[in-house]
Write an enzyme that holds these catalytic residues in place. Structure first.
Site, mmCIF file in Angstrom:
data_model
loop_
_atom_site.group_PDB
_atom_site.id
_atom_site.type_symbol
_atom_site.label_atom_id
_atom_site.label_comp_id
_atom_site.label_asym_id
_atom_site.label_seq_id
_atom_site.Cartn_x
_atom_site.Cartn_y
_atom_site.Cartn_z
ATOM 1 C CG HIS A 248 40.982 41.673 35.904
ATOM 2 N ND1 HIS A 248 40.861 42.666 35.036
ATOM 3 C CD2 HIS A 248 39.648 41.150 35.787
ATOM 4 C CE1 HIS A 248 39.704 42.683 34.444
ATOM 5 N NE2 HIS A 248 38.876 41.933 34.875
ATOM 6 C CG ASP A 295 43.710 44.967 34.849
ATOM 7 O OD1 ASP A 295 44.028 43.982 35.374
ATOM 8 O OD2 ASP A 295 42.474 45.021 34.247
ATOM 9 C CB SER A 378 37.763 41.408 31.975
ATOM 10 O OG SER A 378 36.762 41.853 33.041
#
Length: 547
Positions: A248, A295, A378
């Site tokens: 992402h 992801d 992230s």
């Protein structure tokens, strides 16, 4: 070729001096006969941004789980052909300079759509006030895609200086295509820092994780976005520069060359939560594989890692088990590196769901017992108690002051991914098809050797086979090489690691197991496999032990 570089910490003596660089022994980097004052260098002014509107948009983006944005990209077409100030020096060299004014910007990042320099040419990028590092680029930074992306400059005025040696004026390409106008800090000088509950990696809590801390980096994409990632080991253990992060974070094939990774961006002292240096960096990557379901994105650096950076390659665990505890090493709000601890068992769920197992794609951290994660974390690695990566951060609700969960895409799912090399990790992290479930950390520093340049390794003989308590193998190489020596059982489980051996061209190289080494006599009867790995070249030889 090692092209990763330190920033050159220098002083710009505007109006009466030259740019001095520690990387050149103190001699002038440009060697200019004269240097124009800043006011006499042609300038291009970049439009600012509405920080209030950006703040509202960032809040919405955070709710949607999108990557952390710190800058607004200004698309431009600026070339020395049509902008800037030229000088011709006494020896015939030519120097071009341009000042970029970004009023109100907290940082400036640059992307060159065209970058090709001839031998002897240099491009310098530095703050106009002479504070901070001077970044120097040359022909060693030429890439087939023709781009160059620089680290951020923590200033609102930046000077570009291009020097072309005599005779090369018709042999170069340079066009600036993106100017990142930073409105949230990437560096020091702002109250917009990560939460105070974060734990600097240089605190005592990080002492048992020093090797793993040295695998993690923070990176920018297109001088606009920021995320965290980790260098990861592969079964060839050849220091191939593989960088694992989150899908992402949106590092597409076209965006991969724009990635700039910063190493050792850490607080110098525990509790400072600031003071980190951005001077150690790598620029440019290639997309290898990506899979949205778990992801993950796997990148390969376009340049070798400088051994002076001390970067390691993290180990991993692709087994389906659920960790009884976990540690995350990350860059919260992409500030200085932090470490967080979960002392309770994790669970398997669907992303953002509390009850499992769901679709089995994610590991859920119920709440962090020490530290937290934030936007910008992230892509950061999640380690189990054995210090092996089991996933990377997808998203969640954790923050200072709450006990909310986080979710990590499972390495177990990413291993087979979508069933193709471009959607799974197995082809890249197990290039030799060993089938192992775990791999330990590799300490960096030897350097990656591409397959075309690797030594040819052969096992030319063994005796006796079958053996009772001692067996010896003959090894040939076409040039000197250092190899790992391991023995596995037929199920792929490691029996013994005999360490690294130096094999010499033209010499009688031997590998022995058993005899005085009781391990050989201790194992059960059956078939075993000797595995030699040198510079990414792997050879295997099966043999049999009898009682």
């Amino acid at each position: 070729m090692n092209k990763t570089r330190f920033a050159l910490i220098a002083m710009l003596l505007l109006g009466a001096g030259s740019v001095l660089g520690a990387g050149t022994g103190g001699t002038p980097l440009t060697g200019t006969d004269r240097v124009l004052p800043t006011a006499q260098i042609d300038a291009v002014t970049m439009a600012g941004a509405d920080k209030v509107a950006l703040a509202r948009d960032d809040a919405e983006r955070a709710l949607q789980g999108e990557p952390y944005r710190f800058a607004v990209p200004n698309r431009v077409q600026i070339s020395p052909v049509d902008a800037g100030t030229w000088e011709v020096l006494a020896g015939g060299d030519r120097v071009w300079r341009l000042r970029l004014d970004c009023p109100g910007a907290l940082s400036v990042g640059l992307g060159f759509d065209l970058f090709r320099l001839p031998a002897g040419a240099r491009l310098l990028v530095l703050a106009a006030d002479g504070q901070g590092p001077v970044y120097s680029f040359g022909p060693e930074d030429n890439q087939a895609h023709g781009q160059l992306w620089t680290p951020v400059i923590l200033a609102d005025q930046v000077i570009l200086e291009l020097r072309l040696p005599f005779g090369t004026f018709a042999d170069w390409d340079l066009q600036l295509g993106t100017v990142g106008w930073g409105y949230r800090y990437f560096g020091e000088g702002s109250s917009d820092k990560s939460g105070s509950c974060n734990i600097d990696v240089n605190c005592p809590e990080g002492d048992d994780w020093r090797d793993e801390i040295a695998t993690v980096g923070v990176y920018t994409i297109g001088a606009t976005w920021k995320c965290t990632g980790v260098m990861v080991n592969n079964t060839a253990e050849d220091e191939r520069p593989l960088f694992l992060t989150a899908h992402h974070c949106s590092v597409t094939a076209s965006a991969a060359p724009t990635v700039v990774i910063y190493w050792n961006y850490e607080s110098p002292t525990c509790g400072q939560q600031g003071g980190g240096s951005l001077a150690e960096f790598s620029t440019g990557t290639t997309l290898l594989a990506s899979y949205s379901i778990s992801d993950f994105t796997l990148l390969e650096l376009e340049e070798d890692l400088d051994p002076a950076f001390g970067v390691n390659f993290a180990g991993w665990d692709r087994s389906p088990g659920v960790p009884a505890s976990a540690v995350c090493i990350h860059h919260p709000s992409t500030d200085e590196k932090s470490i967080s601890f979960e002392n309770d068992p994790l669970s398997i769920t669907t992303y953002l769901e509390d009850v499992g197992p769901g679709n089995n794609t994610h590991l859920r951290v119920a709440d962090w017992d020490l530290g937290t994660t934030e936007g910008g974390s992230s892509g950061s690695p999640l380690f189990n108690a054995s210090h092996l990566i089991v996933g990377q951060l997808h998203g969640g609700y954790a923050a200072c002051g709450n006990d909310e969960p986080d979710w990590y895409g499972r390495l177990y799912i990413s291993w087979s991914g979508g069933g193709s090399p471009s959607t799974r990790l197995s082809d890249w992290l197990d290039p030799d098809g060993l089938g192992v479930s775990t791999l330990t950390l590799l300490e960096g520093g030897q350097g990656y050797v591409p397959p075309a340049e690797k030594a040819n390794l052969r096992i030319t003989g063994m005796a006796p086979n079958p053996f009772l308590d001692f067996v010896e193998f003959d090894v040939e190489v076409d040039r000197d090489a250092t190899s790992t020596v391991r023995i596995y059982d037929v199920a792929g489980r490691l029996v013994v690691d005999l360490g690294r051996r130096n094999f010499e061209f033209g010499e009688d190289n031997k590998v022995a197991w058993g005899g005085d080494d009781a391990d050989g006599a201790r194992v059960a009867s059956g078939m075993y496999v000797l595995v030699l790995e040198a510079e990414g070249k792997t050879v295997r030889q099966s043999f049999t032990r009898l009682n």
